[in-house]
Design an enzyme around this catalytic site. Structure first.
Site, PDB file in Angstrom:
ATOM      1  N   CYS A  70       0.833  -1.209   0.000  1.00 47.98           N
ATOM      2  CA  CYS A  70       0.000   0.000   0.000  1.00 47.98           C
ATOM      3  C   CYS A  70       0.871   1.263   0.000  1.00 47.98           C
ATOM      4  O   CYS A  70       2.039   1.242   0.423  1.00 47.98           O
ATOM      5  CB  CYS A  70      -0.876   0.051   1.245  1.00 47.98           C
ATOM      6  SG  CYS A  70      -2.143  -1.213   1.319  1.00 47.98           S
ATOM      7  N   GLU A 108       0.669   3.894   1.920  1.00 51.17           N
ATOM      8  CA  GLU A 108       1.064   4.355   3.259  1.00 51.17           C
ATOM      9  C   GLU A 108       2.317   3.614   3.727  1.00 51.17           C
ATOM     10  O   GLU A 108       3.237   4.194   4.311  1.00 51.17           O
ATOM     11  CB  GLU A 108      -0.062   4.104   4.279  1.00 51.17           C
ATOM     12  CG  GLU A 108      -1.361   4.798   3.970  1.00 51.17           C
ATOM     13  CD  GLU A 108      -2.306   3.941   3.124  1.00 51.17           C
ATOM     14  OE1 GLU A 108      -1.839   3.308   2.164  1.00 51.17           O
ATOM     15  OE2 GLU A 108      -3.500   3.940   3.423  1.00 51.17           O
TER      16      GLU A 108
HETATM   17  N1  THU Z   1      -4.360   0.362  -1.001  1.00 54.82           N
HETATM   18  C1  THU Z   1      -3.493   1.279  -0.491  1.00 54.82           C
HETATM   19  O1  THU Z   1      -2.504   1.646  -1.141  1.00 54.82           O
HETATM   20  N2  THU Z   1      -3.732   1.766   0.751  1.00 54.82           N
HETATM   21  C2  THU Z   1      -4.774   1.389   1.549  1.00 54.82           C
HETATM   22  O2  THU Z   1      -4.830   1.769   2.716  1.00 54.82           O
HETATM   23  C3  THU Z   1      -5.827   0.551   0.987  1.00 54.82           C
HETATM   24  C4  THU Z   1      -5.523  -0.126  -0.295  1.00 54.82           C
HETATM   25  C5  THU Z   1      -4.108  -0.180  -2.346  1.00 54.82           C
HETATM   26  C6  THU Z   1      -3.712  -1.640  -2.367  1.00 54.82           C
HETATM   27  C7  THU Z   1      -4.139  -2.053  -3.757  1.00 54.82           C
HETATM   28  O3  THU Z   1      -3.090  -1.758  -4.657  1.00 54.82           O
HETATM   29  C8  THU Z   1      -5.313  -1.144  -4.076  1.00 54.82           C
HETATM   30  O4  THU Z   1      -5.284  -0.106  -3.130  1.00 54.82           O
HETATM   31  C9  THU Z   1      -6.659  -1.834  -4.019  1.00 54.82           C
HETATM   32  O5  THU Z   1      -6.821  -2.513  -2.825  1.00 54.82           O
END
Ligand code: THU
Length: 132
Positions: free
Chosen positions: A53, A55
């Site tokens: 992710c 973050e």
């Molecule tokens: N994702 C994030 O980057 N941060 C989050 O807190 C929630 C989900 C991304 C992971 C994945 O690449 C996409 O969002 C869909 O889940």
């Protein structure tokens, strides 16, 4: 650095998202007490569970540069934006895995800046897991 400026940096970071499987791009901008900024985006993988992710990308970048783990460089706030196909109309809240990683390095009052407003880590994770 205002909350709005931090959100703008998160939006810029989302442009680097590697989200070819979900189409959901996320950007994060992490601010330290001494004014440093670490940005991150989500980085997906064809082996889906290896996706990282936005973050966590930002936090791991910072920790690998020596921030977040000592008193001279503490984490103050993170701004997060995310949306499908480049449309960022809904607030993007941090997932549970990212909250747990924040919990490792941040206090209860760590700011989480979303497009819907400003929150604190304790709002999302009131009873954090810790190894004592
Ligand atoms: N994702 C994030 O980057 N941060 C989050 O807190 C929630 C989900 C991304 C992971 C994945 O690449 C996409 O969002 C869909 O889940």
């Amino acid at each position: 650095m205002t909350d709005k400026e931090l959100l703008r940096l998160a939006l810029d970071a989302a442009k680097n998202a590697y989200s070819k499987y979900s189409g959901f791009s996320v950007g994060a901008a992490l601010l330290t007490d001494d004014g440093r900024i670490f940005t991150g985006c989500n980085i997906e993988n064809s082996s889906y569970s290896l996706t990282v992710c936005a973050e966590r990308t930002a936090i791991f970048k910072a920790v690998s540069e020596g921030c977040g783990t000592n008193a001279s460089c503490k984490f103050r706030a993170i701004a997060i934006v995310g949306g499908i196909d480049g449309i960022f109309s809904e607030p993007c809240t941090p997932c549970g895995a990212c909250l747990q990683v924040m919990s490792e390095f941040c206090g209860d009052d760590f700011k989480i800046v979303l497009t819907s407003g400003v929150y604190r880590l304790k709002d999302f994770l009131p009873k954090r897991f810790e190894l004592k």
